[in-house]
Design an enzyme around this catalytic site. Structure first.
Site, short mmCIF file in Angstrom:
data_model
loop_
_atom_site.label_atom_id
_atom_site.label_comp_id
_atom_site.label_asym_id
_atom_site.label_seq_id
_atom_site.Cartn_x
_atom_site.Cartn_y
_atom_site.Cartn_z
N HIS A 158 1.20 -1.02 0.15
CA HIS A 158 -0.45 0.00 0.06
C HIS A 158 0.63 1.49 -0.05
O HIS A 158 1.62 1.42 0.46
CB HIS A 158 -0.68 -0.32 1.29
N ASP A 205 1.18 3.75 1.40
CA ASP A 205 1.41 4.47 2.54
C ASP A 205 1.76 3.62 3.73
O ASP A 205 3.09 4.25 4.06
CB ASP A 205 0.05 5.23 3.09
N LYS A 206 1.75 2.98 3.49
CA LYS A 206 2.95 1.58 4.20
C LYS A 206 4.47 1.61 3.25
O LYS A 206 5.18 1.65 4.13
CB LYS A 206 2.09 0.00 3.62
N GLU A 222 10.23 12.01 7.34
CA GLU A 222 8.92 11.64 6.46
C GLU A 222 8.95 11.31 4.72
O GLU A 222 10.68 11.29 4.16
CB GLU A 222 7.92 13.09 6.17
N GLU A 241 14.01 15.71 9.17
CA GLU A 241 15.23 16.48 10.29
C GLU A 241 16.07 15.06 11.23
O GLU A 241 15.97 14.47 11.38
CB GLU A 241 15.14 17.35 11.54
N LYS A 258 -5.59 -4.28 0.40
CA LYS A 258 -6.48 -4.56 1.55
C LYS A 258 -7.12 -5.16 1.44
O LYS A 258 -7.72 -5.44 1.62
CB LYS A 258 -7.07 -2.64 1.45
N PHE A 310 -8.17 -3.74 -10.34
CA PHE A 310 -7.25 -3.61 -9.93
C PHE A 310 -5.90 -4.02 -10.45
O PHE A 310 -5.30 -4.13 -9.54
CB PHE A 310 -7.69 -4.15 -8.77
N ASP A 324 -2.04 6.24 -6.54
CA ASP A 324 -2.47 6.98 -5.19
C ASP A 324 -0.87 7.17 -4.79
O ASP A 324 -0.34 6.56 -3.94
CB ASP A 324 -3.10 6.03 -4.69
N ALA A 325 -0.68 8.45 -4.25
CA ALA A 325 0.66 9.14 -3.26
C ALA A 325 0.18 8.35 -2.18
O ALA A 325 -1.22 7.87 -1.43
CB ALA A 325 0.63 10.21 -3.35
N ARG A 373 0.17 7.77 7.51
CA ARG A 373 -1.36 7.63 7.80
C ARG A 373 -2.22 6.66 7.85
O ARG A 373 -3.54 6.37 7.83
CB ARG A 373 -1.50 8.66 5.98
N LYS A 374 -0.96 5.82 7.98
CA LYS A 374 -2.30 5.12 9.08
C LYS A 374 -1.73 4.11 10.55
O LYS A 374 -1.59 3.03 10.40
CB LYS A 374 -1.26 3.65 8.01
N LYS A 376 10.40 8.32 13.45
CA LYS A 376 10.72 9.12 14.76
C LYS A 376 11.57 8.20 15.04
O LYS A 376 11.39 6.53 15.03
CB LYS A 376 9.49 8.69 15.24
N LYS A 433 12.01 9.75 20.02
CA LYS A 433 10.62 10.78 20.32
C LYS A 433 9.33 9.66 20.82
O LYS A 433 9.02 8.38 20.23
CB LYS A 433 9.92 10.06 18.69
N ASP A 447 5.94 9.90 20.67
CA ASP A 447 5.21 9.54 20.26
C ASP A 447 5.64 7.72 19.51
O ASP A 447 4.39 6.69 19.79
CB ASP A 447 5.23 9.96 18.62
#
Length: 405
Positions: free
Chosen positions: A16, A18-19, A44, A57, A177, A245, A253-254, A259-260, A280, A284, A286
């Site tokens: 995917h 995003d992955k 990123e 960074e 998916k 598909f 798709d970008a 995002r997941k 990260k 961090k 997060d």
């Protein structure tokens, strides 16, 4: 807590878009940590048609210094690592190919204003890399103490990826998916009411005998993954419900890092603080605090102290000690949640050196290049290369029971 309900969770494959971005970002984290365990990374990634762009960074011995000077071959190493990730996923398509894609590196040195808050200095301990709230969760729905709908969604796609790479299902392409809907009675999953799988495929597998082959294969995977008692003639399947598909991944798709976050965590079965993990380094919170709260929640459930457990912690940027700790067992605890909060802090202080960023990193051994393998099929409730992630251990059970004795 409701006893009878329907609940749905989704997963996305390693292909995917995003992955793909998450895995690239975490591969960069691993590269920096392999050179310098104290490296700082916030990377990123953007993926789109035959293009990968990095920004963020960074700081690390053997890679880039505070003045922005790159070590010899460092940028070449980054590009090589990016292309290897894409190759390992399996992208050799006209619209996204590991060898032909255009690569841009816009990483730059970490802000000195952030560094002064994060770094230890004299009597000042290492501070949190940002403010925020983080959640950990565990429940007794599966042997790995994960929400069942998410666990099955992940495993369906992981099996399909394994079969694609081995050649068993060569008609599959990397992007896919899944979604699983379960019916719960008395708080336990009793039936799968709906299964959704959308998978990128080779040309022609959207019609006729080839479509039938693909759908039969997917139903076979589902039957292997889900317990037989959950499947019946009433289970509704939606397999490639839009039809064709063939164009997928970053060409279709970008993709962007982070995002997941619900796929990465608990599939909507627990709160989320909002911060992503991938890209990260473990200073961090997060990332590291989400890992340690999962660790603590899982041990509470493994100890039989609750059937479900949510833990929240909060931090301020540059401050080492957490601002708060919250435990909620959703009415399933064998002792009061306030007592569990005290026991959690006592055990964390004894076993991890506390819930400071340094304590978490050192207690769980997070300053290692272990992150790329977290970036697909969930950060929790699974093993990678046969080994459980350190936050998946259940070695605090005796300590928690002793603290409550």
């Amino acid at each position: 807590m409701r006893a009878n309900y329907l609940f749905t969770s989704e997963s996305v494959s390693e292909g995917h878009p995003d992955k793909v971005s998450d895995q690239i970002s975490d591969a960069i984290v691993d590269l920096f940590l392999s050179k310098d365990p104290q490296a700082r990374v916030a990377c990123e990634t953007l993926t789109t048609t035959n293009r990968v762009v990095l920004a963020g960074e960074v700081r690390g011995e053997g890679m880039i210094d505070r003045d922005g000077n790159w070590a010899p071959s460092a940028q070449e190493d980054i590009q090589s690592r990016v292309r290897q990730v894409v190759k390992d996923i399996g992208y050799e398509q006209q619209g996204f190919h590991w060898q032909n894609l255009t690569f841009e590196n816009h990483l730059h040195p970490q802000s000195s204003d952030i560094a002064q808050g994060v770094d230890a200095d004299g009597n000042k301990d290492e501070g949190a890399g940002d403010q925020g709230i983080m959640f950990g969760f565990a429940c007794d729905e599966t042997p790995d103490l994960m929400p069942a709908a998410l666990d099955y969604s992940h495993k369906i796609l992981q099996r399909m990826a394994d079969d694609r790479k081995s050649g068993k299902a060569a008609f599959l392409e990397p992007d896919a998916k899944s979604q699983v809907t379960l019916r719960f009675e008395d708080g336990k999953p009793v039936a799968a009411t709906a299964i959704v799988v959308s998978t990128q495929h080779a040309p022609g597998y959207h019609e006729g005998a080839k479509e039938a082959e693909l759908k039969s294969y997917v139903k076979g995977v589902v039957a292997d993954i889900l317990p037989a008692a959950l499947l019946s003639e009433d289970t509704v399947y939606h397999i490639n419900p839009t039809g064709k598909f063939e164009i997928g991944g970053p060409d279709g798709d970008a993709g962007l890092t982070g995002r997941k976050i619900i796929v990465d965590t608990y599939g909507g079965a627990a709160p989320h603080g909002g911060g992503a993990f991938s890209g990260k380094d473990p200073t961090k919170v997060d990332r590291s605090a989400a890992y340690v709260t999962r660790y603590l929640a899982k041990n509470i459930v493994a100890a039989g102290l609750a059937r479900r457990c949510t833990i929240q912690v909060a931090y301020a940027i540059g401050v080492s000690q957490p601002l708060s700790l919250y435990v909620d067992t959703h009415g399933t605890g064998t002792v009061g949640d306030d007592r569990l909060e005290q026991a959690v802090m006592e055990v964390a202080n004894a076993r991890l050196g506390g819930l400071t960023p340094r304590g978490i990193r050192e207690g769980l051994g997070l300053n290692r290049p272990i992150y790329q393998k977290t970036a697909a099929y969930g950060h929790f409730g699974r093993k990678a290369n046969g080994d459980a992630f350190p936050w998946e251990r259940t070695d605090l059970v005796d300590d928690l029971n002793a603290a409550l004795a």
